[in-house]
Write a protein that holds these residues in place. Structure first.
Motif, PDB file in Angstrom:
ATOM      1  N   ARG A  37      -2.406  10.769   2.834  1.00 59.54           N
ATOM      2  CA  ARG A  37      -2.011  11.632   3.952  1.00 59.54           C
ATOM      3  C   ARG A  37      -1.398  10.763   5.052  1.00 59.54           C
ATOM      4  NH1 ARG A  37      -5.522  16.393   6.807  1.00 59.54           N
ATOM      5  NH2 ARG A  37      -4.168  16.707   8.624  1.00 59.54           N
ATOM      6  N   ILE A  38      -0.216  11.172   5.522  1.00 60.90           N
ATOM      7  CA  ILE A  38       0.482  10.416   6.560  1.00 60.90           C
ATOM      8  C   ILE A  38       1.033  11.383   7.601  1.00 60.90           C
ATOM      9  CG2 ILE A  38       1.108   8.512   5.003  1.00 60.90           C
ATOM     10  CD1 ILE A  38       3.899   9.745   4.778  1.00 60.90           C
ATOM     11  N   GLU A  39       1.506  10.816   8.718  1.00 64.91           N
ATOM     12  CA  GLU A  39       2.215  11.577   9.731  1.00 64.91           C
ATOM     13  C   GLU A  39       3.684  11.190   9.647  1.00 64.91           C
ATOM     14  OE1 GLU A  39       1.226  13.965  11.869  1.00 64.91           O
ATOM     15  OE2 GLU A  39      -0.768  13.929  10.943  1.00 64.91           O
ATOM     16  N   ALA A  40       4.510  12.119   9.245  1.00 66.73           N
ATOM     17  CA  ALA A  40       5.929  11.852   9.063  1.00 66.73           C
ATOM     18  C   ALA A  40       6.731  12.674  10.061  1.00 66.73           C
ATOM     19  CB  ALA A  40       6.361  12.187   7.640  1.00 66.73           C
ATOM     20  N   TYR A  41       7.362  11.971  11.016  1.00 70.74           N
ATOM     21  CA  TYR A  41       8.223  12.626  11.998  1.00 70.74           C
ATOM     22  C   TYR A  41       7.476  13.710  12.765  1.00 70.74           C
ATOM     23  CZ  TYR A  41      11.771  10.402   9.088  1.00 70.74           C
ATOM     24  OH  TYR A  41      12.514   9.488   8.385  1.00 70.74           O
ATOM     25  N   ILE A  64       6.873   4.802   2.620  1.00 72.76           N
ATOM     26  CA  ILE A  64       5.737   4.974   3.526  1.00 72.76           C
ATOM     27  C   ILE A  64       6.022   4.361   4.895  1.00 72.76           C
ATOM     28  CG2 ILE A  64       3.278   4.563   3.859  1.00 72.76           C
ATOM     29  CD1 ILE A  64       3.900   6.411   1.554  1.00 72.76           C
ATOM     30  N   LYS A  65       6.512   3.137   4.915  1.00 74.62           N
ATOM     31  CA  LYS A  65       6.748   2.462   6.188  1.00 74.62           C
ATOM     32  C   LYS A  65       7.811   3.176   7.035  1.00 74.62           C
ATOM     33  CE  LYS A  65       6.322  -1.942   6.185  1.00 74.62           C
ATOM     34  NZ  LYS A  65       6.545  -3.398   5.976  1.00 74.62           N
ATOM     35  N   PRO A  66       8.977   3.551   6.489  1.00 76.10           N
ATOM     36  CA  PRO A  66       9.949   4.272   7.321  1.00 76.10           C
ATOM     37  C   PRO A  66       9.435   5.616   7.828  1.00 76.10           C
ATOM     38  CG  PRO A  66      11.000   3.384   5.373  1.00 76.10           C
ATOM     39  CD  PRO A  66       9.524   3.202   5.177  1.00 76.10           C
ATOM     40  N   THR A  69       6.715   4.842  10.706  1.00 75.46           N
ATOM     41  CA  THR A  69       7.057   3.997  11.857  1.00 75.46           C
ATOM     42  C   THR A  69       8.219   4.540  12.684  1.00 75.46           C
ATOM     43  OG1 THR A  69       8.478   2.614  10.445  1.00 75.46           O
ATOM     44  CG2 THR A  69       6.185   1.912  10.743  1.00 75.46           C
ATOM     45  N   GLU A  70       9.170   5.207  12.054  1.00 74.45           N
ATOM     46  CA  GLU A  70      10.322   5.712  12.810  1.00 74.45           C
ATOM     47  C   GLU A  70       9.920   6.897  13.668  1.00 74.45           C
ATOM     48  OE1 GLU A  70      13.783   6.444  10.528  1.00 74.45           O
ATOM     49  OE2 GLU A  70      13.740   4.533   9.481  1.00 74.45           O
ATOM     50  N   LYS A  71      10.302   6.849  14.917  1.00 74.99           N
ATOM     51  CA  LYS A  71       9.966   7.898  15.876  1.00 74.99           C
ATOM     52  C   LYS A  71      11.116   8.901  15.966  1.00 74.99           C
ATOM     53  CE  LYS A  71       6.170   5.722  16.833  1.00 74.99           C
ATOM     54  NZ  LYS A  71       4.863   6.233  16.344  1.00 74.99           N
ATOM     55  N   ILE A  72      11.100   9.853  15.030  1.00 73.89           N
ATOM     56  CA  ILE A  72      12.138  10.878  15.001  1.00 73.89           C
ATOM     57  C   ILE A  72      11.463  12.234  15.037  1.00 73.89           C
ATOM     58  CG2 ILE A  72      14.054  11.877  13.709  1.00 73.89           C
ATOM     59  CD1 ILE A  72      14.526   9.141  12.484  1.00 73.89           C
ATOM     60  N   ARG A  73      11.892  13.072  15.944  1.00 78.10           N
ATOM     61  CA  ARG A  73      11.349  14.416  16.052  1.00 78.10           C
ATOM     62  C   ARG A  73      12.283  15.399  15.359  1.00 78.10           C
ATOM     63  NH1 ARG A  73       6.090  15.699  17.361  1.00 78.10           N
ATOM     64  NH2 ARG A  73       5.281  14.036  18.670  1.00 78.10           N
ATOM     65  N   ILE A  74      11.704  16.211  14.497  1.00 77.89           N
ATOM     66  CA  ILE A  74      12.501  17.221  13.796  1.00 77.89           C
ATOM     67  C   ILE A  74      11.938  18.598  14.101  1.00 77.89           C
ATOM     68  CG2 ILE A  74      13.307  15.736  11.927  1.00 77.89           C
ATOM     69  CD1 ILE A  74      10.968  16.686  10.281  1.00 77.89           C
ATOM     70  N   THR A  75      12.812  19.556  14.137  1.00 73.62           N
ATOM     71  CA  THR A  75      12.385  20.924  14.450  1.00 73.62           C
ATOM     72  C   THR A  75      12.642  21.895  13.316  1.00 73.62           C
ATOM     73  OG1 THR A  75      14.535  21.340  15.502  1.00 73.62           O
ATOM     74  CG2 THR A  75      12.731  20.572  16.922  1.00 73.62           C
ATOM     75  N   ARG A  76      13.619  21.596  12.451  1.00 72.90           N
ATOM     76  CA  ARG A  76      13.932  22.552  11.386  1.00 72.90           C
ATOM     77  C   ARG A  76      13.728  21.947   9.998  1.00 72.90           C
ATOM     78  NH1 ARG A  76      19.627  25.096  13.101  1.00 72.90           N
ATOM     79  NH2 ARG A  76      20.036  22.909  13.554  1.00 72.90           N
ATOM     80  N   VAL A  86      15.655   8.093   5.167  1.00 67.71           N
ATOM     81  CA  VAL A  86      14.858   7.280   4.242  1.00 67.71           C
ATOM     82  C   VAL A  86      15.583   7.058   2.915  1.00 67.71           C
ATOM     83  CG1 VAL A  86      12.662   7.087   3.017  1.00 67.71           C
ATOM     84  CG2 VAL A  86      12.731   8.095   5.310  1.00 67.71           C
ATOM     85  N   PHE A  87      15.906   8.129   2.240  1.00 70.59           N
ATOM     86  CA  PHE A  87      16.470   8.020   0.885  1.00 70.59           C
ATOM     87  C   PHE A  87      17.991   7.990   0.939  1.00 70.59           C
ATOM     88  CE2 PHE A  87      12.367  10.208   0.330  1.00 70.59           C
ATOM     89  CZ  PHE A  87      11.741   9.275  -0.472  1.00 70.59           C
ATOM     90  N   LYS A  88      18.519   6.939   1.455  1.00 67.95           N
ATOM     91  CA  LYS A  88      19.961   6.813   1.552  1.00 67.95           C
ATOM     92  C   LYS A  88      20.521   6.368   0.209  1.00 67.95           C
ATOM     93  CE  LYS A  88      19.650   5.581   6.445  1.00 67.95           C
ATOM     94  NZ  LYS A  88      19.931   4.554   7.473  1.00 67.95           N
ATOM     95  N   GLY A  89      21.295   7.233  -0.421  1.00 67.59           N
ATOM     96  CA  GLY A  89      21.921   6.893  -1.697  1.00 67.59           C
ATOM     97  C   GLY A  89      21.034   7.046  -2.903  1.00 67.59           C
ATOM     98  N   ILE A  90      19.776   7.522  -2.720  1.00 68.01           N
ATOM     99  CA  ILE A  90      18.865   7.711  -3.850  1.00 68.01           C
ATOM    100  C   ILE A  90      18.932   9.156  -4.307  1.00 68.01           C
ATOM    101  CG2 ILE A  90      16.456   7.611  -4.600  1.00 68.01           C
ATOM    102  CD1 ILE A  90      15.973   5.427  -2.606  1.00 68.01           C
ATOM    103  N   ASN A  91      18.989   9.348  -5.612  1.00 70.89           N
ATOM    104  CA  ASN A  91      19.095  10.692  -6.165  1.00 70.89           C
ATOM    105  C   ASN A  91      17.722  11.356  -6.162  1.00 70.89           C
ATOM    106  OD1 ASN A  91      19.975  12.997  -7.500  1.00 70.89           O
ATOM    107  ND2 ASN A  91      19.786  12.056  -9.528  1.00 70.89           N
TER     108      ASN A  91
END
Length: 485
Positions: A37-41, A64-66, A69-76, A86-91
């Motif tokens: 269990r983690i806190e993501a965004y 897990i680390k990105p 650790t990254e402080k990004i707020r998302i609403t939608r 996180v998954f840049k270029g990964i399918n």
């Protein structure tokens, strides 16, 4: 396609706590299921994977680390933010069914649940142990490639792509086995395969309703066109070059995850006598070797039966001096010649099976003991005649030349011994006729098993019994679909 298609759909609710419990419940408390269990965004998220099936170091550093650790707020759309940051270029893909997410975990994927999202992200992070690409053990060649298929189907696809660098190579995936959910790949060249054959193969695979597919041999009975025949019209190979050459002829290859043995359909009788070295040697030598393999096939299947028939019913065929020696040797043994032949070949099969199944460290010892028991000790004790031992040795050596035909040859050998012991050479000839009828009666996917010899296809004769030069083969190339009837 999946055999689990009949299972009830269980959609994600968007409540990460509830969905994680439902996903965890499917695995019944299995100790290798890893949940974190983690806190993501700014939202509660759960990460699932199977211990040993994923690359944990890569997941920790790249996921897990990105996320933590990254402080990004998302609403939608949280999944869109994860893809972007996180998954840049990964399918990766989004799954909406809990059962589909569970199948992804089993396949070695990382599953991410985020509170408020009615779905899960399935990310490929496979890191399970697998065998390396090694030289084929059962299809040795003198000049051919030293690469062989391994247990991982993705590595096998790469080996094929290296041989056939063309966009017409099509690879489709099916999932078979209700419990095992085994990936099965269909490989073919779209500009060469027969649509009729392709449709028939797919139809037969869809009828596979087994609980588990643990090897390509599970699929072979479903692909054979005539299950009553001694000969199989589904070929097996562990060589990518042989597999690729079959695709170039318009055939269909089938790769099953977890086994280095790929299937080829349709497979003709003449293919059993062709090897990769035939196309790397001079045409004259290739012709000689193909004829030699055919002679070895007849020797391995019929020689013991012919020997028994001659001794019992047709001694006049042999020269008198040789016949006197054979009669003197067999007259000292306590068993009739037919019983002796059956017993000695049965013992040979026991020794062969023991040498095959025993660990390599003691496998040579089994062979040595078998040679001493069957050979010197049995002849010295007067249990076996020396001429019969010569026949057994020649038969065993000939069988090693045509390893791919060992199964039907082993059965036919005992059949011909019994026929020769009761009916003589007349029965042997009738048995040979039955074998030829059996070969000619099989028609895999509309292509006669005996083609292109029967029916005779003139354009295909450049590479059947005789192999002409590459210039002439290129001019007379014929696809398998052109021999359909």
């Amino acid at each position: 396609m999946s055999d689990n298609a009949t299972d009830k759909k269980a959609a994600f609710t968007g409540d990460a706590e509830k969905d994680s419990l439902a996903l965890e419940k499917l695995f019944g408390g299995s100790i290798d299921l890893v949940m974190r269990r983690i806190e993501a965004y700014g939202r509660t998220a759960f990460v699932f994977m199977l211990d040993g099936m994923c690359d944990e170091i890569k997941i920790t550093e790249s996921v897990i680390k990105p996320l933590t650790t990254e402080k990004i707020r998302i609403t939608r759309d949280a999944f869109d933010a994860v893809r972007t940051n996180v998954f840049k270029g990964i399918n990766i893909k989004t799954v909406t069914d809990i059962n589909e997410a569970a199948n992804g975990i089993i396949s070695g994927n990382l599953i991410i649940l985020i509170d408020g999202e009615k779905g899960a992200l399935s990310c490929p992070f496979q890191g399970f142990p697998k065998s390396a690409v090694n030289e084929p053990l059962n299809e040795q060649n003198e000049r051919g490639s030293k690469e062989g298929f391994c247990d991982n189907f993705k590595d096998n696809v790469t080996l094929i792509r290296r041989k056939l660098r063309t966009p017409s190579l099509v690879i489709k995936q099916m999932t078979l086995g209700k419990t095992s959910n085994t990936p099965v790949l269909l490989c073919y060249l779209s500009d060469r395969v027969s649509e009729k054959t392709l449709g028939s193969v797919i139809k037969r695979l869809k009828k596979v309703k087994l609980d588990a597919i643990l090897g390509s041999g599970y699929l072979r009975p479903f692909l054979d066109s005539d299950r009553n025949s001694l000969f199989s019209d589904t070929g097996i190979t562990e060589r990518p070059d042989t597999f690729s050459s079959m695709l170039l002829e318009g055939r269909i290859g089938i790769i099953c995850d977890g086994t280095p043995f790929a299937l080829i359909v349709p497979y003709l009788f003449i293919d059993y006598f062709h090897t990769a070295d035939d196309y790397l040697s001079s045409p004259y030598y290739a012709v000689f070797m193909r004829l030699l393999r055919m002679v070895c096939f007849l020797i391995a299947a019929m020689l013991p039966g012919v020997f028994v028939a001659i001794i019992l019913f047709h001694p006049e065929i042999m020269p008198a001096d040789i016949m006197y020696g054979i009669s003197a040797a067999t007259g000292k043994t306590p068993f009739p010649i037919m019983i002796e032949a059956l017993a000695i070949h049965f013992i040979y099969e026991i020794v062969r099976e023991a040498g095959l199944r025993m660990p390599r460290a003691v496998g040579h010892a089994v062979s040595i003991v078998g040679a001493l028991v069957i050979g010197d000790a049995a002849v010295t004790a007067g249990l076996i005649a020396a001429p019969m031992l010569i026949v057994v040795a020649l038969t065993a050596i000939s069988s090693s030349v045509i390893v791919r035909l060992h199964e039907p040859v082993a059965i036919m050998r005992f059949g011909f011994i019994i026929i020769g012991g009761f009916t003589g050479l007349y029965g042997i000839m009738l048995g040979l006729g039955v074998m030829i009828v059996d070969i000619c009666s099989v028609s895999p996917y509309g292509v006669p098993f005996s083609a292109p010899l029967s029916p005779f296809v003139k354009r295909a004769q450049a590479d059947v019994l005789f192999r002409k030069s590459w210039c002439k083969i290129k001019q007379r190339k014929i696809l398998l679909g052109e021999m359909e009837f």
